[in-house]
Design a protein around this motif. Sequence first.
Motif, mmCIF file in Angstrom:
data_model
loop_
_atom_site.group_PDB
_atom_site.id
_atom_site.type_symbol
_atom_site.label_atom_id
_atom_site.label_comp_id
_atom_site.label_asym_id
_atom_site.label_seq_id
_atom_site.Cartn_x
_atom_site.Cartn_y
_atom_site.Cartn_z
ATOM 1 N N THR A 64 0.745 -8.496 -6.206
ATOM 2 C CA THR A 64 0.520 -9.101 -4.842
ATOM 3 C C THR A 64 2.194 -9.622 -4.485
ATOM 4 O O THR A 64 2.250 -8.987 -3.795
ATOM 5 C CB THR A 64 -0.137 -10.335 -5.157
ATOM 6 N N LYS A 74 -3.402 -5.911 1.663
ATOM 7 C CA LYS A 74 -3.145 -7.100 2.179
ATOM 8 C C LYS A 74 -1.591 -7.642 1.877
ATOM 9 O O LYS A 74 -1.006 -7.965 3.069
ATOM 10 C CB LYS A 74 -3.778 -8.262 1.859
ATOM 11 N N ALA A 75 -1.055 -7.574 0.703
ATOM 12 C CA ALA A 75 0.259 -8.016 0.410
ATOM 13 C C ALA A 75 1.140 -6.954 1.028
ATOM 14 O O ALA A 75 2.315 -7.353 1.526
ATOM 15 C CB ALA A 75 0.377 -7.843 -1.201
ATOM 16 N N GLU A 83 -4.799 7.126 -1.637
ATOM 17 C CA GLU A 83 -4.649 6.951 -3.067
ATOM 18 C C GLU A 83 -3.998 8.320 -3.375
ATOM 19 O O GLU A 83 -4.707 9.531 -3.306
ATOM 20 C CB GLU A 83 -5.712 6.804 -3.880
ATOM 21 N N ALA A 139 -2.907 2.509 -6.997
ATOM 22 C CA ALA A 139 -3.927 3.416 -6.428
ATOM 23 C C ALA A 139 -5.593 2.813 -6.893
ATOM 24 O O ALA A 139 -6.349 2.865 -6.354
ATOM 25 C CB ALA A 139 -3.721 5.007 -6.793
ATOM 26 N N GLN A 140 -5.374 2.510 -8.299
ATOM 27 C CA GLN A 140 -6.680 2.403 -8.886
ATOM 28 C C GLN A 140 -7.232 0.651 -8.344
ATOM 29 O O GLN A 140 -8.367 0.763 -8.404
ATOM 30 C CB GLN A 140 -6.478 2.192 -10.511
ATOM 31 N N THR A 141 -6.420 -0.077 -8.436
ATOM 32 C CA THR A 141 -6.896 -1.680 -8.580
ATOM 33 C C THR A 141 -6.528 -2.474 -6.993
ATOM 34 O O THR A 141 -6.382 -3.563 -7.073
ATOM 35 C CB THR A 141 -6.315 -2.200 -9.472
ATOM 36 N N LYS A 172 -7.530 -2.776 -4.190
ATOM 37 C CA LYS A 172 -8.532 -3.593 -3.485
ATOM 38 C C LYS A 172 -8.883 -5.077 -4.150
ATOM 39 O O LYS A 172 -8.655 -6.002 -3.475
ATOM 40 C CB LYS A 172 -9.703 -2.932 -3.202
ATOM 41 N N GLY A 173 -8.902 -5.164 -5.463
ATOM 42 C CA GLY A 173 -9.416 -6.040 -6.068
ATOM 43 C C GLY A 173 -8.039 -7.046 -6.129
ATOM 44 O O GLY A 173 -8.552 -8.384 -6.426
ATOM 45 N N HIS A 174 -6.827 -6.537 -6.374
ATOM 46 C CA HIS A 174 -5.797 -7.419 -6.324
ATOM 47 C C HIS A 174 -5.101 -7.875 -4.882
ATOM 48 O O HIS A 174 -4.429 -8.667 -4.809
ATOM 49 C CB HIS A 174 -4.492 -6.714 -6.924
ATOM 50 N N GLY A 175 -5.894 -7.214 -4.048
ATOM 51 C CA GLY A 175 -5.163 -7.734 -2.448
ATOM 52 C C GLY A 175 -3.782 -6.971 -2.344
ATOM 53 O O GLY A 175 -3.187 -7.584 -1.499
ATOM 54 N N GLY A 183 -1.613 -15.762 -5.011
ATOM 55 C CA GLY A 183 -2.292 -14.808 -6.117
ATOM 56 C C GLY A 183 -2.692 -13.476 -5.751
ATOM 57 O O GLY A 183 -2.780 -13.350 -4.576
ATOM 58 N N PRO A 184 -3.525 -12.749 -6.736
ATOM 59 C CA PRO A 184 -3.819 -13.340 -7.993
ATOM 60 C C PRO A 184 -2.389 -12.719 -8.975
ATOM 61 O O PRO A 184 -2.570 -13.162 -10.122
ATOM 62 C CB PRO A 184 -4.919 -12.758 -8.463
ATOM 63 N N SER A 185 -1.738 -12.058 -8.641
ATOM 64 C CA SER A 185 -1.045 -11.158 -9.558
ATOM 65 C C SER A 185 0.606 -10.999 -9.270
ATOM 66 O O SER A 185 0.862 -10.574 -8.018
ATOM 67 C CB SER A 185 -1.607 -9.829 -9.846
ATOM 68 N N SER A 186 1.457 -11.450 -9.940
ATOM 69 C CA SER A 186 2.771 -11.318 -9.485
ATOM 70 C C SER A 186 3.271 -9.973 -9.342
ATOM 71 O O SER A 186 4.058 -9.419 -8.289
ATOM 72 C CB SER A 186 3.861 -11.968 -10.603
#
Lengths: 293, 219
Positions: B19, B59-60, B93, B49-51, B53-56, B13-16
């Motif tokens: 991530t 890392k992905a 970004e 660019a905006q999100t 970090k929150g979605h990882g 997760g968290p987002s197809s």
Amino acid sequence: MEYLTIQELVETAEKKKMSIGAVVLEDQAVQMEQSKEKLLSQMEENLRVMEKAVESGMDPELRSTSGLTGGDAWKMMQYAQMGGITGSFMTKAMARALAVSEYNAAMGKIVAAPTAGSCGIMPGCLVTMMEEHQIPREKIIEGMFTAAGFGIVIAKRASIAGAQGGCQAECGSAAAMTAAALTEIMGGTPKQAADACAMAIKNQLGLVCDPVAGLVEIPCIKRNVGGIMIAFSAADMALAGMESKIPVDEVIDAMKEVGDSMPCAMKETAQGGLANTPTAKQMKEQVFGKKEV
Amino acid sequence: MNVFDIIGPVMIGPSSSHTAGAVRLGRVAWQILEDRPVKAVIELSGSFAQTYKGHGTDKALIAGIMGMDSYDERIRCSLELAREQGLEYEFHEVNIPDTHPNTAHIFLYGESGKTADIQGASVGGGNILVEKINGMDVAYTGQSTTILVRHYDRPGAIAAVTNFMAYSDVNIGNFRLSRQKKGGEAIMTIEIDGAAPEGLTEQLKVLPHVISAIILKVI
């Protein structure tokens, strides 16, 4: 899958005196050119991932990547030991749905069912059926084929993406698929499974997708709890003999119409609804810092 | 669509799109590099660019660059793993105009001096579309085995490659050609049915005007 409507699935199952799950399995073995055994074991593997996510998500220290969520499944499980208003069956199911959803937000391994945002509903219900009602694994796995069959029709006729159809397409579809599976698992007829699916969708029709800061966390995680409540109650209504006055395929078409007419701000863009509240905007700043999107 | 498209994929997760799709974009760069990556410079555009970090998403992408699949549980700690394994990375970004909101541009450097440069988008449900490879336009989705043939734009170059594939009993499902300028360097993006036969790229590389050939597996 060769079936384009739930009606065809129900009629085929009735004619062959089989469950919808068995009809879907038979269809997929032909379509995917694989043995039923192979498909059953692949589905069992998915069930195992779900069980592992339920377990891992119960960690009290669990936190999401953004830091906004985590630890609620554990809290709910402690409370469930005391029974709660709806009894320990329901409260434990809630805890399990939370566990999988929170684990997803913390970059855990989950099964999209049908999506990552709605990944807690099916395991929340199915693992609870095994743990609390001692339903055998094979029945649960067959039920997953029932759920998937309903899901394919919903995806083809309407949508399973929040960006296209709002949350009704994600949590709504997950609850509807699971309601149908629960009905067959408990010995309901194919027609009753279809009614359960219809009643579940009707209860989430119009639900918007308004994730705070665009993250799959708030309100997604708690909506998975709502999803299991609706799945269980829709299955119970169908098993009690209640019928959906509007046939299921028409309900699915209505869901598409509602999704199509939903404003863009309410479809995963994080521009409206809960995402547009002052607190949500503060949270967004807290996670991403100040910047224009 | 089959049952495992609905109950599945198994993913981190968290987002197809933010991530799982990001891991797959990283994996494409890794496949093209054909070397151990030592440095990655990644530009993120739009929602990425905006999100990210929150979605990882960071890392992905790094996990994919290290060759991980979208269901690999090490994705969560891929940044630490990268540091341990001597893979340096930078995220920037940026705004890449006229692209999908979830677009990443990845520059990779390998330990033996090879480089890879890909630009692609995560287009939803974990699906991707790679639009540029080493500066040339392609349209790679990762859903079929794809052969990329870099070659000089000369008469007979395409015929030599496609004839050879016909002779090897490989069926072409989709073909696209992109060239920078007439007579310069060009790239064929060839989607084939099934897997590529053993040794195909080695054989393609010796055909006239061919510079290099790589096989991108279904990812």
